[in-house]
Design a protein around this motif. Structure first.
Motif, mmCIF file in Angstrom:
data_model
loop_
_atom_site.group_PDB
_atom_site.id
_atom_site.type_symbol
_atom_site.label_atom_id
_atom_site.label_comp_id
_atom_site.label_asym_id
_atom_site.label_seq_id
_atom_site.Cartn_x
_atom_site.Cartn_y
_atom_site.Cartn_z
ATOM 1 N N THR A 399 0.840 -1.198 0.000
ATOM 2 C CA THR A 399 0.000 0.000 0.000
ATOM 3 C C THR A 399 0.878 1.253 0.000
ATOM 4 N N GLN A 440 -7.811 -0.088 0.005
ATOM 5 C CA GLN A 440 -7.981 -1.345 0.741
ATOM 6 C C GLN A 440 -9.218 -1.323 1.646
ATOM 7 N N ASP A 520 -6.020 -1.798 -4.758
ATOM 8 C CA ASP A 520 -5.327 -2.306 -3.572
ATOM 9 C C ASP A 520 -6.193 -3.390 -2.943
HETATM 10 MG MG MG Z 1 -2.013 -2.752 2.191
#
Ligand code: MG
Ligand code: DUT
Length: 607
Positions: A399, A440, A520
């Motif tokens: 990330t 995410q 993500d």
């Molecule tokens: Mg991540």
């Protein structure tokens, strides 16, 4: 989230508090000045009425035959009475108008600063959001800002009022009889000494009080938005008790702050009460000596409050002023805060689409508050239209890596290039408009599904919304919703499953037809079948787009042009699916782990 912003009230600002208020009064400065003059005027008028009563006494009451003197001088008598009544009415009118003006100006400034702050907060960078707690920010735009408003509506007015009243009365006394005036006024500096001592004691208490309030708001905010976790762990009682303690703590600090004045109050009150006594004694002697008339004495005692009351009021004013001090520091901190990641002064405008090539050139990175490097010397290239998959164990920096592309964070070493240009050279807006990002943790707004999908492009047609919903395999479940695309989702709307949310967030990212699409872990919560559909549509998008896909599943990474295996912030393997299997490293192990068989066995069974 960290709390390292709690007590930096010592930070210096480009402007003093009052210069800052004045700046924000622009547009209403004239009205505010008139209101201040009105305050001066009505306080001076307060003294004129006792002057007239003094004149009345001298003219009529001191004579032996009062009734006869009134009938003889009827004209003067009625003029004096009429003037007193007229002035009183006029004074009431001025008070009314000035109060309205203060209120108006204070609301105007409140509105203006609040909008400005909201704007400021919106434009901050990631670091800001990981520094400030939501509850604390909410306190700044509500409670703290209200203390600023109160300062304009009440504190400044009271200061002007007290000083005018005191000053005018002092001048008036001095003109009437300077000796008697001085004997009373000589006591007043004592009050200032006490009030300034009080200020020193109470100032830190207000700063503390303000922190307690922010702390309590943060508890409330975190628990209301995190209430599912509380329920899941059956921690309601614990949270209620925790909040109860914060609330109690706040209440006690509040009481303590207010009690502070109580310990100073007896001194101030004694001194204020000393004034009429001095007047009685000294004035009495002066009358006996014939130094002042009875009428002058009446004027003095009718006005002694104009000296004593401002003194009494000082503590109150100082208290509120300290509250303003503590609160305004918090407001100004946000007001003058600047995001670190901003357009370069000579940023290159790039209004159109990007080609979509991405290059990481020896990028390293560490979070400002973390001591370990998160990315170490990461280099790779993506050609326009390519798909890059990033895989690696949790916490390895995936990330963090993708956040460098839209410049959410800046590399501590190396460069990130888009279309061959360092991303820090572009205008932020141009860069970010070209990047579709599905993060995410998905956040959807309390809006319709259609509204959520069209978040980045408000002019999206209904057909286009459907198209992007199809790409992300969301159409089927959307049509089953009670009101289809018009179903309200998000906080107050219908609940969606994790995978459903992910798909809407994917449609939202696709809807801007980005030159670069970053996903993500976006399909982590959808089933294999749905994921296959999504993979298929991602390969067949009707616009050119470079894709960076973070994934844990081999089924997602398999079709990528290039797979990057990240470990502890370093790229340890790089290549296509087949290449990496042939290399026989982390990736190959992962394939075997996920398929439950060795690659060799699979190949054999495939024949
Ligand atoms: Mg991540
Ligand atoms: N980290 C911070 N501050 C942050 C975010 C992350 O210090 O604001 C740390 C935690 C971790 C490292 O950086 O040790 C990498 O985090 P990242 O979120 O990049 O990891 P990931 O590869 O995306 O992990 P996951 O697969 O769990 O999403």
């Amino acid at each position: 989230m960290k709390n390292n912003n709690s007590s930096n009230s010592s930070v210096s600002f480009p402007k003093s508090r009052f210069a800052w208020l004045w700046e924000n009064m622009e547009g209403r400065r004239g009205l505010f000045t008139v209101a201040l003059l009105g305050t001066v005027l009505y306080n001076v008028l307060q003294l004129v009425v006792p002057y007239f009563s003094g004149r009345l006494v001298d003219l009529f009451l001191e004579l032996n035959d009062t009734g006869a003197s009134i009938s003889e001088n009827a004209h003067t008598f009625y003029v004096l009475i009429g003037a007193m009544v007229g002035l009183t009415l006029f004074r009431v009118l001025v008070v009314y108008l000035t109060c309205m003006s203060y209120e108006h100006v204070s609301q105007y400034v409140l509105f203006k600063i609040r909008n400005f702050l909201y704007n400021k907060i919106q434009r901050q960078d990631m670091k800001f959001y990981s520094t400030y707690r939501t509850g604390d920010l909410m306190t700044r735009v509500t409670g703290d800002l209200d203390a600023v408003r109160h300062n304009i509506a009440w504190v400044i007015r009271s200061i002007v009022e007290s000083f005018t009243l005191f000053g005018a009365a002092a001048v008036y006394f001095l003109i009437m009889d300077w000796k008697l005036a001085l004997s009373i006024l000589v006591i007043s500096p004592l009050i200032f000494v006490i009030v300034f001592r009080f200020r020193r004691t109470v100032a830190p208490k207000h700063a503390l009080l303000r922190e307690k309030l922010a702390g309590m708001n943060t508890y409330a905010q975190e628990n209301i938005s995190g209430n599912r976790v509380v329920k899941a762990f059956a921690r309601e009682d614990y949270e209620i008790a925790k909040f109860g303690r914060a609330n109690n703590d706040f209440a006690e600090t509040n009481i303590d702050t207010h009690n502070t004045w109580l310990s100073f109050y007896p001194y101030v009150e004694s001194i204020a009460n000393l004034m009429p006594i001095v007047l009685l004694v000294v004035g009495g002697v002066f009358i006996i000596n014939g130094q002042i008339s009875m009428g002058e004495y009446v004027s003095f005692s009718g006005l002694i409050w104009a000296i004593a009351n401002p003194m009494r009021q000082m503590g109150n004013i100082m208290n509120e002023f300290q509250r303003f001090n503590a609160a305004s520091a918090k407001v100004m901190e946000i007001y003058y805060s600047e995001p670190e990641i901003v357009d370069a002064p000579d940023a290159i405008p790039h209004p159109g689409r990007f080609e979509g090539s991405i290059e990481f050139d020896h990028v390293s990175f560490r979070y400002e508050d973390g001591n370990l490097p998160v990315l170490k010397d990461v280099s790779f290239k993506a050609k326009p239209g390519e798909t890059i998959a990033i895989i690696g164990e949790t916490g390895c920096g995936k990330t963090s890596l993708i956040q460098m592309i839209p410049r959410f964070y800046e590399p501590t070493g190396g460069r990130v290039l888009v279309d061959g240009v360092d991303v820090s050279r572009y205008k932020l807006e141009d860069l970010r408009k070209n990047i579709g990002l599905a993060t995410q943790d998905v956040l959807l707004y309390s809006d319709t599904i259609e509204g959520n999908i069209a978040y980045g492009v408000s002019h999206l047609t209904a057909e286009e919304v459907v198209k992007f919903a199809r790409y992300s395999a969301a159409e089927e479940f959307i049509l089953k919703m009670p009101e289809g695309y018009d179903t309200i989702v998000g906080e107050r709307g219908v609940g969606l499953s994790g995978g459903q949310k992910q798909r809407i967030s994917l449609a939202r990212a696709l809807a801007i037809e980005p030159s670069i699409l970053i996903l993500d872990d976006t399909t982590s919560a959808v089933d294999m079948e749905t994921e296959k559909h999504i993979q298929h549509s991602l390969r067949g998008l009707d616009f050119n787009c470079t894709k960076i896909i973070i994934a844990q599943r081999i089924s997602t990474t398999k079709f990528a042009d290039k797979i990057l295996v990240l470990k502890d912030g370093r790229i340890i393997e790089e290549g296509s699916h087949d290449e990496l299997i042939a290399q026989g490293g982390y990736y190959k192990d992962l394939v075997e782990l996920q398929l439950g068989e060795s690659v060799e066995a699979l190949k054999a069974s495939a024949g």
